[in-house]
Design a protein around this motif. Structure first.
Motif, PDB file in Angstrom:
ATOM      1  N   GLY A  99      40.486  29.787  28.447  1.00 45.56           N
ATOM      2  CA  GLY A  99      40.852  30.013  27.061  1.00 45.56           C
ATOM      3  C   GLY A  99      40.429  31.361  26.521  1.00 45.56           C
ATOM      4  N   ARG A 100      39.934  32.244  27.400  1.00 37.01           N
ATOM      5  CA  ARG A 100      39.535  33.579  26.957  1.00 37.01           C
ATOM      6  C   ARG A 100      40.742  34.498  26.908  1.00 37.01           C
ATOM      7  N   ASN A 101      40.705  35.450  25.985  1.00 37.82           N
ATOM      8  CA  ASN A 101      41.818  36.376  25.846  1.00 37.82           C
ATOM      9  C   ASN A 101      41.921  37.302  27.049  1.00 37.82           C
ATOM     10  N   ILE A 102      43.148  37.523  27.485  1.00 37.76           N
ATOM     11  CA  ILE A 102      43.448  38.554  28.478  1.00 37.76           C
ATOM     12  C   ILE A 102      44.038  39.727  27.711  1.00 37.76           C
ATOM     13  N   THR A 103      43.479  40.914  27.880  1.00 37.31           N
ATOM     14  CA  THR A 103      43.905  42.075  27.097  1.00 37.31           C
ATOM     15  C   THR A 103      44.330  43.219  27.995  1.00 37.31           C
ATOM     16  N   THR A 104      45.096  44.123  27.434  1.00 37.64           N
ATOM     17  CA  THR A 104      45.463  45.356  28.131  1.00 37.64           C
ATOM     18  C   THR A 104      44.253  46.288  28.192  1.00 37.64           C
ATOM     19  N   PRO A 105      44.243  47.252  29.124  1.00 39.12           N
ATOM     20  CA  PRO A 105      43.230  48.305  29.066  1.00 39.12           C
ATOM     21  C   PRO A 105      43.328  49.078  27.752  1.00 39.12           C
ATOM     22  N   PHE A 106      42.248  49.769  27.387  1.00 36.55           N
ATOM     23  CA  PHE A 106      42.183  50.446  26.090  1.00 36.55           C
ATOM     24  C   PHE A 106      43.127  51.639  26.021  1.00 36.55           C
ATOM     25  N   ALA A 107      43.760  51.800  24.862  1.00 33.53           N
ATOM     26  CA  ALA A 107      44.478  53.022  24.492  1.00 33.53           C
ATOM     27  C   ALA A 107      44.320  53.175  22.985  1.00 33.53           C
ATOM     28  N   GLY A 108      44.005  54.389  22.537  1.00 39.15           N
ATOM     29  CA  GLY A 108      43.741  54.604  21.124  1.00 39.15           C
ATOM     30  C   GLY A 108      44.554  55.740  20.541  1.00 39.15           C
ATOM     31  N   PRO A 109      44.633  55.830  19.213  1.00 40.49           N
ATOM     32  CA  PRO A 109      45.484  56.825  18.551  1.00 40.49           C
ATOM     33  C   PRO A 109      44.932  58.248  18.568  1.00 40.49           C
ATOM     34  N   TYR A 110      43.624  58.407  18.753  1.00 39.39           N
ATOM     35  CA  TYR A 110      43.019  59.731  18.614  1.00 39.39           C
ATOM     36  C   TYR A 110      42.661  60.306  19.986  1.00 39.39           C
ATOM     37  N   THR A 111      43.103  61.534  20.237  1.00 38.74           N
ATOM     38  CA  THR A 111      42.739  62.232  21.463  1.00 38.74           C
ATOM     39  C   THR A 111      41.628  63.222  21.163  1.00 38.74           C
TER      40      THR A 111
END
Length: 611
Positions: free
Chosen positions: A258-270
């Motif tokens: 029941g744990r969330n499966i998530t994508t690897p991190f990607a963010g708006p700021y470089t």
């Protein structure tokens, strides 16, 4: 700390002047109003190297952008990124990485679901619509430093479980017996690497030698490290950016628990060298840039474009080195440059032919919401510069092929799609070749491959999780070919083998999800995977590497020699979220005389060839 030479951090002229008018804010911040920072340079020298040095990990506050409040980070020697450490080849260096971190954990982790018709949550600053991940805020300062690229004994490599607590020190010794190269150091603590590196724990490490010296490459203030990362930032109840680091990922499912499966991190700021969308004033002359993708998971597709026209700059950019050192000759970069997490590229740019222009480095990857990376403002007058681009960079370099490679052993590693067998996550499977009829196929853990020679080979899965029984025992001094086969479902995996440099022998095409006969429900192939021809090797991948991109539907064959050090090491996907979630396995390098007395079942992975 032992006495040593330290050059202070540098910045451009922070006047904030925007030559083409003020740019519109993106995600709440204005690009190109902050000068690029250059981390300080630490040169231990022979005396410092002999006695050893201390580098303290400290909690500090930095301004990631002038329109932001200060951000709390964890930093080597109080700098984010950490100091650039410079050594000469064979200049042995002992470092005590001293944990002086204080205060609460500096990162908030959150998970969000996509909303139809709305921007991806990962492109939006702040935690709106996201749920905070419980427990991350209570994490202790538990850290271990890995010098990525170094040939050093297993006890000095930064073993993931040998992290140290606040007040303790990790003692490591680095022989630095390596050709001139661009390495980097970063945290590697078990299960929490993604958040510790995100908190700021990374820095560059340069090895120099006589072959590099003879090229008389741009140096001093004309040699600049560029550590490129992406981040997200938290917001307050009024939607204002607080500056606090926010690790927000996208939920794509749940596992059996029941744990969330998530994508690897990607963010708006470089960020480049710890500043969001900086600018750099450069003279109209040659510069050398030591570029590192220090992001958790984002692969950057970099282009240098004219600021006014948006057109690609041609004839000015050349790649002269990859992860493991100099290429044999310069490569003109007149198109996009793909740089995966942990890959390094040694670049030369001739700003002399671009004088008076304003240029932008952009991320041209598909689907990027905010493509800006940084800006270059080139001086009007051509500067005095005697550098001439050499035709040959490294006369000592030898290109290896399947025909010229030394006699070697062979191992097959399969990168599986997410599925029920893997609990919804991609996995690393170590495969053992089996005699016909000894493995039930189709069946869980069984894979058949029909190679370029038309022969069908059957493999049985061995280790798949980090804590599974050790499978790969390597004889010290042996050459080995490792073949990474990506069956799809989770994008490109940048695979990293600790301890060694390798060369890419070939890229072979095999079917990937959804056309693949690999059944994620079964956890095995229902028919053999058939060879579909060869894919090209990018010119920049023909040098010495320690990270290689393995896209879906490819078997990437690499070869390297396990020399110089012995002990227990790791290999893994360098998407830090994948690494923390299980895509990492150990291997041991032993003296051949000692390995003869190894009593466990042999891994059975030697002596065969898939191609």
């Amino acid at each position: 700390m032992t006495e040593m030479s330290i050059e202070p951090a540098r910045t451009g002229t922070a006047d904030g002047a925007e030559p083409n008018g003020k740019r519109e804010a993106a995600a709440g911040l204005t690009p190109f109003i902050d000068a690029l920072r250059v981390p300080p340079v630490l040169r231990p020298g022979r005396s410092g190297a002999g006695r050893g040095i201390d580098i303290e990990l400290r909690t500090t506050w930095v301004r990631l952008h002038s329109q932001l409040p200060p951000t709390k980070v964890w930093a080597y020697a109080g700098h984010y990124p950490g100091p650039t450490i410079e050594v000469r080849r064979r200049e042995r260096l002992r470092i005590a990485w001293v944990n002086r971190l204080t205060g609460a954990y500096p990162v908030t982790a959150a998970e969000a679901r996509a909303v139809p018709g709305a921007p991806l949550p990962t492109d939006v600053p702040g935690r709106t619509g996201a749920t905070v991940v419980e427990g991350v805020g209570r994490l202790p300062a538990w850290v271990v430093t890995h010098l990525h690229g170094a040939v050093t004994g297993g006890g000095n490599d930064g073993w993931t479980e040998n992290a140290v607590a606040r007040g303790d020190a990790q003692l490591s010794e680095y022989p630095n017996d390596h050709r001139a190269a661009t390495w980097w150091y970063h945290d590697h603590a078990m299960d929490i690497t993604r958040w510790n590196v995100y908190a700021g724990l990374c820095g560059m490490y340069l090895v120099r030698d006589g072959e590099e010296d003879a090229l008389q490459l741009p140096a001093g203030e004309h040699e600049i490290p560029l550590v490129i990362q992406d981040r997200n930032l938290d917001t307050d109840e009024d939607g204002r950016l607080t500056g606090r680091l926010l690790h927000k990922t996208l939920i794509i499912g749940t596992d059996a628990q029941g744990r969330n499966i998530t994508t690897p991190f990607a963010g708006p700021y470089t960020l480049v060298n710890g500043t969001i969308w900086p600018y750099a004033k450069v003279d109209a002359r040659w510069y050398r840039f030591r570029l590192l993708n220090g992001a958790n998971a984002r692969t950057f597709t970099l282009r240098l474009v004219d600021d006014e026209t948006g057109e690609q700059v041609t004839g000015a950019v050349h790649q002269i080195g990859s992860d493991g050192g100099l290429l044999p000759r310069p490569l003109a970069v007149d198109g996009a440059l793909s740089v995966a997490p942990a890959e390094r590229m040694d670049l030369l740019i001739d700003f002399g032919r671009l004088r008076g222009r304003t240029l932008r480095l952009v991320n041209d990857a598909p689907g990027v919401a905010y493509p800006q990376v940084m800006q270059f403002r080139v001086g009007e007058q051509k500067a005095a510069d005697g550098f001439v681009l050499p035709a040959v960079l490294s006369s000592s370099f030898e290109r290896l092929t399947h025909d010229t490679a030394p006699r070697h052993q062979h191992r097959l590693v399969v990168l599986t799609p997410p599925g029920p067998v893997g609990g919804g996550h991609p996995e690393i499977w170590e495969m053992r070749q089996a005699e016909p009829g000894t493995v039930c196929v189709p069946g869980e853990g069984g894979i058949q491959v029909k190679g370029a020679d038309g022969v069908v080979r059957t493999y049985q899965r061995g280790g798949r999780m980090f804590d599974d029984t050790l499978g790969f025992m390597v004889r010290h001094g042996d050459w080995e070919q490792w073949s990474f086969l990506n069956l799809g479902g989770a994008g490109t995996h940048p695979m990293h083998i600790h301890l060694i440099d390798f060369q890419v022998l070939s890229r072979d095409i095999y079917p990937a999800d959804p056309e693949s006969p690999f059944d994620t429900e079964l956890g095995g192939t229902r028919a053999p995977l058939e060879y579909g021809g060869a894919a090209p090797i990018a010119p920049g991948d023909r040098g010495w590497k320690d990270v290689i991109q393995v896209p879906p539907g490819q078997m990437v064959n690499v070869i390297g020699q396990f020399r110089g050090a012995r002990g227990r090491f790791m290999y893994h996907c360098h998407l830090l979220e994948h690494e923390d979630m299980g895509m990492m396995r150990p291997f041991v390098v032993m003296p051949p005389e000692a390995l003869e007395f190894h009593h466990h079942q042999p891994d059975g992975s030697h002596g065969h060839h898939v191609r």
